[in-house]
Write an enzyme that holds these catalytic residues in place. Structure first.
Site: not given
Ligand code: R5P
Length: 275
Positions: A36, A86, A154, A177, A179, A208-211
């Protein structure tokens, strides 16, 4: 007016206080053995600005406790990074609309809310008295003297990147992008060639840095000379920074809405102008 530094934003709160010629008030935070949290604030003024980003669930509880401690004041909630934005709609039946819950909680106590680049316009709709600060011109300013192109990873971030690029005085584009099937996507730049160029990928959040990893790998494969990355909110979950550098990014930088090692650009001036 007094400035209260929440435990997630001590540096930024100090910078805001200094811009306003104020000293941050004394605070005490601790965690009990059972997890707590505890908050105590020494505040005299009737008007207070509480500076606390929401980058974890503890940050939200600390903010709630700060509000309670300051219950009899006129509170301005400065939430530089508005977490939970988000989940700005019900993607599936039965889901919580998280940002609505967070907005209700904040505005129950605070007379007004100041935040920086909230993730979506949809998320902003849940606030009644929101002042939003745009850090994109400041991010762009950082690159004014460099020969670069700015790329949005994006279409969603393209409008933001346009603003940063205008301030940097450089070319800009976004990655498209497509699909192909459930497992494969193709990526390409919409209109400009990045062969031999120094590229800066700009986004609002790196989580997460994935994008960024996906975008950086693509740009380097397409012949980009260097790839740097800039964002407003350096959430940096799950070793994101290591992944980004491992993907070939030469430098990553961010604002101080979330206080991390790469948070070199301050939004203190932008926020203090609104307080
Ligand atoms: C997506 O709509 C946001 O603008 C960021 O690109 C996203 O939140 C980044 O997330 P992550 O670093 O996990 O890919």
């Amino acid at each position: 007016m007094e400035v209260v530094a929440g435990p997630s934003s001590p540096l930024l709160a100090g910078r805001i206080a200094s811009k306003l010629n104020l000293n941050p008030v004394k605070t005490r935070y601790k965690r009990f053995p059972d997890g707590e949290l505890y908050v105590s604030v020494e505040c005299k003024d009737k008007d207070v600005a509480v500076v606390q980003s929401l980058n974890s669930n503890d940050d939200l509880i600390f903010l709630l406790l700060l509000f309670d401690a300051l219950n009899d004041r006129n509170i301005t909630a400065v939430v530089p990074y508005m977490g939970y934005a988000r989940q700005d709609r019900k993607f599936r039946e039965g889901e919580a609309l998280s940002i609505r819950a967070v907005a209700k909680l904040i505005e129950y106590y605070a007379e007004r809310v100041i935040s920086v680049n909230i993730h979506s316009n949809e998320a902003k709709k849940y606030f009644k008295n929101l002042i939003e600060v745009d850090a994109m011109p400041t991010l762009g300013e950082y690159f004014k003297k460099e020969d670069i192109v700015m790329i949005s990873p994006d279409l969603g971030s393209f409008e933001r990147v346009k603003i940063a690029a205008k301030s940097a005085g450089c070319e800009f584009d976004y990655l498209e992008k497509t699909r192909l099937d459930s497992e494969n996507v193709s990526i390409e730049t919409k209109s400009i060639s990045i062969d031999g160029k120094n590229v800066v990928i700009i986004d609002d959040i790196i989580s997460t840095g994935g994008t960024i990893v996906e975008a950086a790998k693509f740009l380097l494969k397409q012949g980009a000379n260097t790839v740097q990355v800039g964002c407003v909110h350096a959430v940096l979950a799950n070793f994101a920074l290591n992944k980004i550098y491992s993907a070939g990014v030469s430098k990553a930088f961010a604002t101080d809405t979330v206080e991390k090692s790469i948070s070199e650009i301050s939004v203190a001036e932008l926020i203090s102008e609104k307080i």
